[in-house]
Design an enzyme around this catalytic site. Sequence first.
Site, short mmCIF file in Angstrom:
data_model
loop_
_atom_site.label_atom_id
_atom_site.label_comp_id
_atom_site.label_asym_id
_atom_site.label_seq_id
_atom_site.Cartn_x
_atom_site.Cartn_y
_atom_site.Cartn_z
N ASP A 6 21.51 -43.81 111.77
CA ASP A 6 21.55 -44.16 110.35
C ASP A 6 22.17 -45.53 110.09
OD1 ASP A 6 20.29 -41.91 109.48
OD2 ASP A 6 22.10 -40.81 108.95
N ASP A 50 13.20 -38.77 104.08
CA ASP A 50 12.77 -40.12 104.44
C ASP A 50 11.53 -40.10 105.32
OD1 ASP A 50 14.78 -41.45 103.10
OD2 ASP A 50 16.17 -41.32 104.78
N MET A 69 15.28 -43.00 118.28
CA MET A 69 15.09 -41.65 117.77
C MET A 69 13.99 -41.51 116.70
SD MET A 69 19.12 -40.56 117.78
CE MET A 69 18.89 -38.85 117.34
N LYS A 112 27.30 -37.31 102.92
CA LYS A 112 26.04 -36.65 102.54
C LYS A 112 25.59 -35.64 103.58
CE LYS A 112 21.11 -37.82 102.02
NZ LYS A 112 20.56 -37.53 103.36
N ASN A 113 25.56 -36.05 104.86
CA ASN A 113 25.01 -35.19 105.89
C ASN A 113 25.88 -33.96 106.16
OD1 ASN A 113 22.80 -36.86 106.18
ND2 ASN A 113 23.69 -38.02 107.87
N ARG A 118 14.79 -32.79 102.45
CA ARG A 118 14.87 -32.49 103.86
C ARG A 118 15.95 -31.46 104.18
NH1 ARG A 118 11.73 -32.88 108.42
NH2 ARG A 118 13.08 -32.61 110.21
#
Length: 436
Positions: free
Chosen positions: A321, A121, A343, A22-23, A97
């Site tokens: 994640d 998120d 983070m 996804k990223n 995002r």
Amino acid sequence: MGIFKIEGGISLKGEITPQGAKNEALQILCAVLLTPEKVVINNIPDIIDINKLITLLGNLGVKIQKTGSGSYTFQADEVNISYLETEAFKKEGGSLRGSIMIVGPLLARFGKGYIPKPGGDKIGRRRLDTHFEGFINLGAKFRYNREDHFYGVEAPKGLKGADMLLDEASVTGTANIVMAAVLAKGKTTVYNAACEPYLQQLCKMLNCMGAKITGVGSNLLTIEGVESLGGCEHRVLPDMIEIGSWIGLAAMTKSEITIKDVSWDNLGVIPNTFRKLGITLERRGDDIYIPAHVDGYEVKTDIDGSILTIADAPWPGFTPDLLSIVLVVATQAKGDVLIHQKMFESRLFFVDKLIDMGAKIMLCDPHRAVVMGHDFKSQLKATTMSSPDIRAGISLLIAALSAKGTSTIQNIEQIDRGYERIDERLRAIGANIVRA
């Protein structure tokens, strides 16, 4: 809103293939705006966030053709820049995002880029300063409409290369700056750049399109600007977050699972981090084999015998994640674990749902939680819960699959944002999960 009904306590067995990352896909899709030529991308995951971005690109005028499962052709030869100032764009761009990464390519190629405050998120403060300070360093003028929460950068005379030290190793910030710099005049150096495999993939794709980027894989990138970029073909890596999720699932449910085609060389410390929890996993070619942990798994203490601490960090550290997955897996380990989420300050707030299921967790503050493992002597109990974000959602799903009884998870659209057809794929290895 949809729900999942899950009957837990069932051991699973079989093979599962991770979806495309996804990223990475969010970055790669934005990069198609840098050229008027055709770009072919393979292994794109069929998930809500990616499909939203593809729709956004289409509304911008990008010609899109689906050529197969996960394969698309994109051609941005007639981009409608005026769409950026419409109410429809403000609503559409604000729901995702990843939409922030269209700004760099549009600024580089067309001299302007706008974006509403992006969604995503709710995991704490997620600043955009790194993105826009990078654009300003390249010569863009910044403007911000406080009433509409609308950001803009403009460089009608083009961008100029610059030396910059990023205030944080932001993955999306680095990606945005690199995509802007590839068409800038002169040389750009980016120090404290993110160096995740997904960012490396973006740089490799841009170089394939004709960019001149060196230092790929390090935290110092050098970009020599070029006049234009051409088309290319690119394949998205398997999703390391989903791979980590399957490792956690296998351990928690005492299941024998093989994860296929994981791209081991791009997993970094992920396998060893799970091994620290006592989980056995074997490399078989490019697959991961996890045997059924019928006797459980025991946490490895530090060398001096102190409690194991698992913390997130920029790559090549452990990805934030996967901390939610590690936390839920630790609830059934033999031993204690300190989870330190450095983070994001809101990512541990789902632990109350695990405590309701019988997990022994002490939330120390917004960033730290101590998990005291049950060693499977006390099974989690089924409950009804809601998914607050993608990663907490999958963690709660893993907990439900290991729990005694039938659980209900609401707001599953959060899980669908990051995991492709997850209920179908779980049923294929024996899970009792129903979407309603």
